[in-house]
Design an enzyme around this catalytic site. Structure first.
Site, PDB file in Angstrom:
ATOM      1  N   SER A 132       0.862  -1.182   0.000  1.00 13.05           N
ATOM      2  CA  SER A 132       0.000   0.000   0.000  1.00 13.05           C
ATOM      3  C   SER A 132       0.894   1.227   0.000  1.00 13.05           C
ATOM      4  CB  SER A 132      -0.851   0.005   1.277  1.00 13.05           C
ATOM      5  OG  SER A 132      -1.498   1.246   1.438  1.00 13.05           O
ATOM      6  N   TYR A 145      -1.484  -0.430  10.793  1.00 12.62           N
ATOM      7  CA  TYR A 145      -1.633  -0.797   9.366  1.00 12.62           C
ATOM      8  C   TYR A 145      -0.375  -0.365   8.612  1.00 12.62           C
ATOM      9  CZ  TYR A 145      -3.633  -1.151   4.639  1.00 12.62           C
ATOM     10  OH  TYR A 145      -3.869  -1.471   3.311  1.00 12.62           O
TER      11      TYR A 145
HETATM   12  P1  NDP Z   1     -11.029  -6.548   0.402  1.00 10.71           P
HETATM   13  O1  NDP Z   1     -11.471  -6.358   1.801  1.00 10.71           O
HETATM   14  O2  NDP Z   1     -12.016  -6.377  -0.708  1.00 10.71           O
HETATM   15  O3  NDP Z   1     -10.342  -7.984   0.239  1.00 10.71           O
HETATM   16  C1  NDP Z   1      -9.520  -8.517   1.240  1.00 10.71           C
HETATM   17  C2  NDP Z   1      -9.284  -9.991   0.935  1.00 10.71           C
HETATM   18  O4  NDP Z   1      -8.384 -10.520   1.930  1.00 10.71           O
HETATM   19  C3  NDP Z   1     -10.553 -10.814   0.987  1.00 10.71           C
HETATM   20  O5  NDP Z   1     -10.558 -11.725  -0.082  1.00 10.71           O
HETATM   21  C4  NDP Z   1     -10.435 -11.570   2.296  1.00 10.71           C
HETATM   22  O6  NDP Z   1     -11.071 -12.828   2.182  1.00 10.71           O
HETATM   23  C5  NDP Z   1      -8.933 -11.749   2.390  1.00 10.71           C
HETATM   24  N1  NDP Z   1      -8.510 -12.023   3.754  1.00 10.71           N
HETATM   25  C6  NDP Z   1      -8.589 -11.221   4.832  1.00 10.71           C
HETATM   26  N2  NDP Z   1      -8.127 -11.859   5.932  1.00 10.71           N
HETATM   27  C7  NDP Z   1      -7.748 -13.097   5.518  1.00 10.71           C
HETATM   28  C8  NDP Z   1      -7.194 -14.234   6.179  1.00 10.71           C
HETATM   29  N3  NDP Z   1      -6.926 -14.228   7.494  1.00 10.71           N
HETATM   30  N4  NDP Z   1      -6.944 -15.340   5.435  1.00 10.71           N
HETATM   31  C9  NDP Z   1      -7.222 -15.376   4.115  1.00 10.71           C
HETATM   32  N5  NDP Z   1      -7.729 -14.332   3.438  1.00 10.71           N
HETATM   33  C10 NDP Z   1      -7.996 -13.217   4.138  1.00 10.71           C
HETATM   34  O7  NDP Z   1      -9.809  -5.545   0.210  1.00 10.71           O
HETATM   35  P2  NDP Z   1      -8.840  -5.200  -1.015  1.00 10.71           P
HETATM   36  O8  NDP Z   1      -9.120  -6.034  -2.195  1.00 10.71           O
HETATM   37  O9  NDP Z   1      -8.829  -3.747  -1.122  1.00 10.71           O
HETATM   38  O10 NDP Z   1      -7.456  -5.632  -0.359  1.00 10.71           O
HETATM   39  C11 NDP Z   1      -6.479  -6.421  -1.000  1.00 10.71           C
HETATM   40  C12 NDP Z   1      -5.101  -5.927  -0.610  1.00 10.71           C
HETATM   41  O11 NDP Z   1      -4.894  -4.623  -1.141  1.00 10.71           O
HETATM   42  C13 NDP Z   1      -4.860  -5.799   0.902  1.00 10.71           C
HETATM   43  O12 NDP Z   1      -3.599  -6.329   1.223  1.00 10.71           O
HETATM   44  C14 NDP Z   1      -4.900  -4.303   1.136  1.00 10.71           C
HETATM   45  O13 NDP Z   1      -4.139  -3.929   2.242  1.00 10.71           O
HETATM   46  C15 NDP Z   1      -4.323  -3.784  -0.169  1.00 10.71           C
HETATM   47  N6  NDP Z   1      -4.649  -2.388  -0.462  1.00 10.71           N
HETATM   48  C16 NDP Z   1      -5.943  -1.982  -0.651  1.00 10.71           C
HETATM   49  C17 NDP Z   1      -6.228  -0.644  -0.851  1.00 10.71           C
HETATM   50  C18 NDP Z   1      -7.630  -0.137  -0.972  1.00 10.71           C
HETATM   51  O14 NDP Z   1      -7.827   1.093  -0.892  1.00 10.71           O
HETATM   52  N7  NDP Z   1      -8.617  -0.979  -1.167  1.00 10.71           N
HETATM   53  C19 NDP Z   1      -5.166   0.351  -0.933  1.00 10.71           C
HETATM   54  C20 NDP Z   1      -3.849  -0.193  -0.773  1.00 10.71           C
HETATM   55  C21 NDP Z   1      -3.612  -1.502  -0.552  1.00 10.71           C
HETATM   56  P3  NDP Z   1     -11.925 -13.580   3.331  1.00 10.71           P
HETATM   57  O15 NDP Z   1     -12.562 -12.538   4.184  1.00 10.71           O
HETATM   58  O16 NDP Z   1     -12.888 -14.410   2.544  1.00 10.71           O
HETATM   59  O17 NDP Z   1     -10.931 -14.413   4.068  1.00 10.71           O
END
Ligand code: NDP
Length: 239
Positions: A132, A145
């Site tokens: 990020s 974070y």
């Molecule tokens: P979402 O919340 O849409 O997706 C997050 C994903 O992570 C889900 O598929 C969730 O699946 C999975 N996840 C969370 N915890 C676990 C766990 N313990 N085990 C397995 N899977 C897990 O967010 P984003 O798509 O935005 O996030 C994706 C990445 O991008 C993250 O690393 C985030 O920090 C990064 N990011 C996002 C930004 C934004 O503004 N959206 C900006 C910068 C970086 P489930 O709950 O089914 O396990």
């Protein structure tokens, strides 16, 4: 058939778009997240969906080995699973801090540990960590974070150097705000409201497709070329 792509966090947001896009391009895909049904319902051809917590090394290894038996060794691992629980250090619970460190930091190490040795032996392979912009600079209410994402940068850069002689690429992609469900897990309603107010100044976040384009661009370079880092945000996102 093209080579196996493993994507964590494939049940939502960026990871889901990556899974669909790599599948569209003819790759077999292993999708990992806890909510299996959502991934199964995508009905992607040549795909496997596994309900695994990314912190659980044993089950990460089991899932990846099962996919590799079917589709061959992992050519690309995208560590995308992550959580953003914003909070003030005064009031945020220890459990939320722990969860961010576990999922965002340990969660990129499990899959890496499973695939890296094989990649080094084969002299090919790519690991892309979704960090990020909060892994490069600090923001209010983001302390742990940011800490977790700074760690992703440090681990990526250090490992990249250490495996470069084996022709393996380790890449970090650092997005600014993207339109996904990421903020919804923050429990402090006032912080969420302030974040959404601030977001209006940039009109909206990036589309997930723009992050997928970055991943594709980096991955599609020849194996001898490593795009080490991409930082991408809305033009109007000043911070
Ligand atoms: P979402 O919340 O849409 O997706 C997050 C994903 O992570 C889900 O598929 C969730 O699946 C999975 N996840 C969370 N915890 C676990 C766990 N313990 N085990 C397995 N899977 C897990 O967010 P984003 O798509 O935005 O996030 C994706 C990445 O991008 C993250 O690393 C985030 O920090 C990064 N990011 C996002 C930004 C934004 O503004 N959206 C900006 C910068 C970086 P489930 O709950 O089914 O396990």
């Amino acid at each position: 058939m093209k080579k196996l792509v493993v994507i964590t966090g494939a049940s939502s947001g960026i990871g889901m778009d990556l899974a669909k896009s790599f599948s569209n391009e003819g790759h077999p895909v292993l999708m990992i997240a806890r909510r299996k049904e959502i991934m199964e319902n995508l009905n992607l051809p040549e795909s496997i969906s596994k309900s695994v917590d990314v912190v659980d090394y044993e089950n990460m290894e089991k899932a990846i080995r099962e996919a590799e038996e079917k589709y061959g060794k992992t050519d690309l691992l995208v560590n995308c699973a992550g959580v953003m629980l914003l909070g003030h250090p005064d009031t945020q619970s220890y459990e939320e801090w722990e969860r961010m460190i576990d999922v965002n930091v340990k969660g990129i190490l499990t899959g890496t540990k499973v695939v890296l040795k094989d990649m080094m032996e084969r002299n090919e392979g790519t690991i892309i960590n979704i960090s990020s912009i909060a892994g490069r600079k600090t923001f209010d209410n983001h302390s742990v974070y940011c800490g977790s994402k700074f760690a992703v940068h440090a681990i990526t850069e250090s490992m990249r150097k250490e495996v470069s002689d084996k022709n393996v690429r380790i890449i970090v992609i650092s997005p600014g705000v993207v339109e996904t469900n990421l903020l919804s897990h923050t429990t402090d309603e006032e912080i969420k409201d302030n974040y959404n107010d601030w977001k209006k100044s940039i009109e909206s976040g990036l589309d997930v497709k723009q992050i997928t384009d970055c991943v594709m661009f980096a991955y599609k370079q020849p194996q001898s070329v490593c795009v080490r880092e991409i930082v991408i945000a809305k033009t109007k996102q000043a911070d």
